[in-house]
Design a protein around this motif. Structure first.
Motif, PDB file in Angstrom:
ATOM      1  N   THR A 256       0.788  -1.014  -0.011  1.00 29.72           N
ATOM      2  CA  THR A 256      -0.086   0.111  -0.155  1.00 29.72           C
ATOM      3  C   THR A 256       0.733   1.228  -0.152  1.00 29.72           C
ATOM      4  N   ALA A 257       1.940   1.393   0.495  1.00 28.56           N
ATOM      5  CA  ALA A 257       2.846   2.356   0.457  1.00 28.56           C
ATOM      6  C   ALA A 257       3.355   3.001  -0.930  1.00 28.56           C
ATOM      7  N   ASP A 258       3.359   1.798  -1.933  1.00 33.23           N
ATOM      8  CA  ASP A 258       3.654   2.175  -3.149  1.00 33.23           C
ATOM      9  C   ASP A 258       2.605   3.068  -3.969  1.00 33.23           C
ATOM     10  N   ILE A 259       1.136   2.601  -3.642  1.00 26.94           N
ATOM     11  CA  ILE A 259       0.169   3.137  -4.356  1.00 26.94           C
ATOM     12  C   ILE A 259      -0.026   4.791  -4.498  1.00 26.94           C
ATOM     13  N   MET A 260       0.408   5.501  -3.495  1.00 26.12           N
ATOM     14  CA  MET A 260       0.244   7.067  -3.636  1.00 26.12           C
ATOM     15  C   MET A 260       1.647   7.289  -4.673  1.00 26.12           C
ATOM     16  N   GLU A 261       2.717   6.746  -4.441  1.00 28.65           N
ATOM     17  CA  GLU A 261       4.081   7.087  -5.469  1.00 28.65           C
ATOM     18  C   GLU A 261       3.699   6.887  -6.627  1.00 28.65           C
ATOM     19  N   LEU A 262       3.154   5.530  -7.150  1.00 26.72           N
ATOM     20  CA  LEU A 262       2.860   5.224  -8.312  1.00 26.72           C
ATOM     21  C   LEU A 262       1.841   6.121  -9.004  1.00 26.72           C
ATOM     22  N   THR A 263       0.915   6.324  -8.116  1.00 22.22           N
ATOM     23  CA  THR A 263      -0.221   7.392  -8.689  1.00 22.22           C
ATOM     24  C   THR A 263       0.268   8.642  -9.094  1.00 22.22           C
ATOM     25  N   ARG A 264       1.419   9.199  -8.353  1.00 19.15           N
ATOM     26  CA  ARG A 264       2.214  10.489  -8.607  1.00 19.15           C
ATOM     27  C   ARG A 264       2.855  10.363  -9.931  1.00 19.15           C
ATOM     28  N   PHE A 265       3.566   9.233 -10.068  1.00 18.50           N
ATOM     29  CA  PHE A 265       4.348   8.857 -11.081  1.00 18.50           C
ATOM     30  C   PHE A 265       3.564   8.861 -12.418  1.00 18.50           C
TER      31      PHE A 265
ATOM     32  N   VAL B 254       1.436   0.824   8.132  1.00 16.66           N
ATOM     33  CA  VAL B 254       2.571   1.392   8.920  1.00 16.66           C
ATOM     34  C   VAL B 254       4.007   0.639   9.038  1.00 16.66           C
ATOM     35  N   LEU B 255       3.919  -0.854   9.194  1.00 20.97           N
ATOM     36  CA  LEU B 255       5.088  -1.587   9.208  1.00 20.97           C
ATOM     37  C   LEU B 255       5.715  -1.685   7.813  1.00 20.97           C
ATOM     38  N   ASP B 256       5.192  -1.359   6.658  1.00 19.62           N
ATOM     39  CA  ASP B 256       5.774  -1.251   5.540  1.00 19.62           C
ATOM     40  C   ASP B 256       6.289   0.074   5.321  1.00 19.62           C
ATOM     41  N   ALA B 257       5.835   1.176   5.921  1.00 26.46           N
ATOM     42  CA  ALA B 257       6.310   2.275   6.069  1.00 26.46           C
ATOM     43  C   ALA B 257       7.746   2.408   6.901  1.00 26.46           C
ATOM     44  N   CYS B 258       7.857   1.376   7.801  1.00 24.36           N
ATOM     45  CA  CYS B 258       8.890   1.404   8.907  1.00 24.36           C
ATOM     46  C   CYS B 258       9.882   0.335   8.337  1.00 24.36           C
ATOM     47  N   ASP B 259       9.748  -0.357   6.925  1.00 32.70           N
ATOM     48  CA  ASP B 259      10.544  -1.332   6.396  1.00 32.70           C
ATOM     49  C   ASP B 259      10.509  -2.661   7.474  1.00 32.70           C
TER      50      ASP B 259
END
Length: 192
Positions: free
Chosen positions: A76-85, A161-166
């Motif tokens: 889910t952390a990639d969704i917003m970044e890919l959306t912007r891209f 949150v876990l994904d954002a904290c690697d």
């Protein structure tokens, strides 16, 4: 892809890749070539090779570097970044502006399961650019958030949150304001 892969597996000669040479039909000498094979599958190729549904020699030839990429719903952390891209790239190509991305649209994008993975996300962004609205780009598929139970919301949020904290559970617990044992217990109950 799978049918194509099976067809190639039947006619492919691993010596082509291992030697870097081939003989054209009717030629008297072999020619040298440089070949890189990049392949993908949604099924575990090793299990298929063990079941003899895929040639084992070809499997070992292809598995020099294996990259496991989980589906978008687990990233889910990639969704917003890919959306912007995609928004930036497609708006330049289409010659349109990027519409505002409201908090409601963000919630819809993050709560959607994305069964079509990145291609579905890309097409949804393109649809949003055409219509000039991110909020309605998902249509009725995004109404899942209204009927989702609290446990699913909690799980999605904790995993984000876990994904954002690697994967650092102590840091995720600190950000969420709960004990580390709580995160461990929840992950254990989710089979993680």
């Amino acid at each position: 892809m799978w049918r194509c892969c099976r067809r190639v597996a039947r006619t492919f000669s691993p010596s082509l890749v291992s030697t870097g040479r081939f003989s054209p039909l009717g030629a008297r000498r072999s020619l040298e070539f440089d070949l890189r094979i990049i392949s993908s599958t949604t099924r575990p190729l090793q299990a298929i090779a063990v079941e003899r549904m895929f040639r084992t020699d070809l499997f070992y030839l292809l598995t020099v570097v294996e990259i496991l990429l989980p589906p978008l719903r687990q990233r889910t952390a990639d969704i917003m970044e890919l959306t912007r891209f995609f928004s930036d790239r497609l708006s330049q190509r289409m010659g349109t502006g990027v519409p505002a991305f409201s908090p409601a649209a963000r919630r819809r994008f993050l709560s959607h399961d994305w069964p079509g993975n990145v291609m579905e996300l890309r097409n949804t962004v393109e649809r949003a650019l055409i219509h000039g609205d991110f909020e309605t780009a998902l249509g009725t598929a995004a109404t899942r958030i209204e009927i989702e139970d609290l446990a699913a919301v909690e799980r999605r949020h904790v995993l984000a949150v876990l994904d954002a904290c690697d994967g650092n559970r102590a840091e995720a617990a600190r950000r969420l304001g709960v004990a580390r044992k709580t995160i461990d217990r929840k992950c254990r109950s989710w089979g993680l």
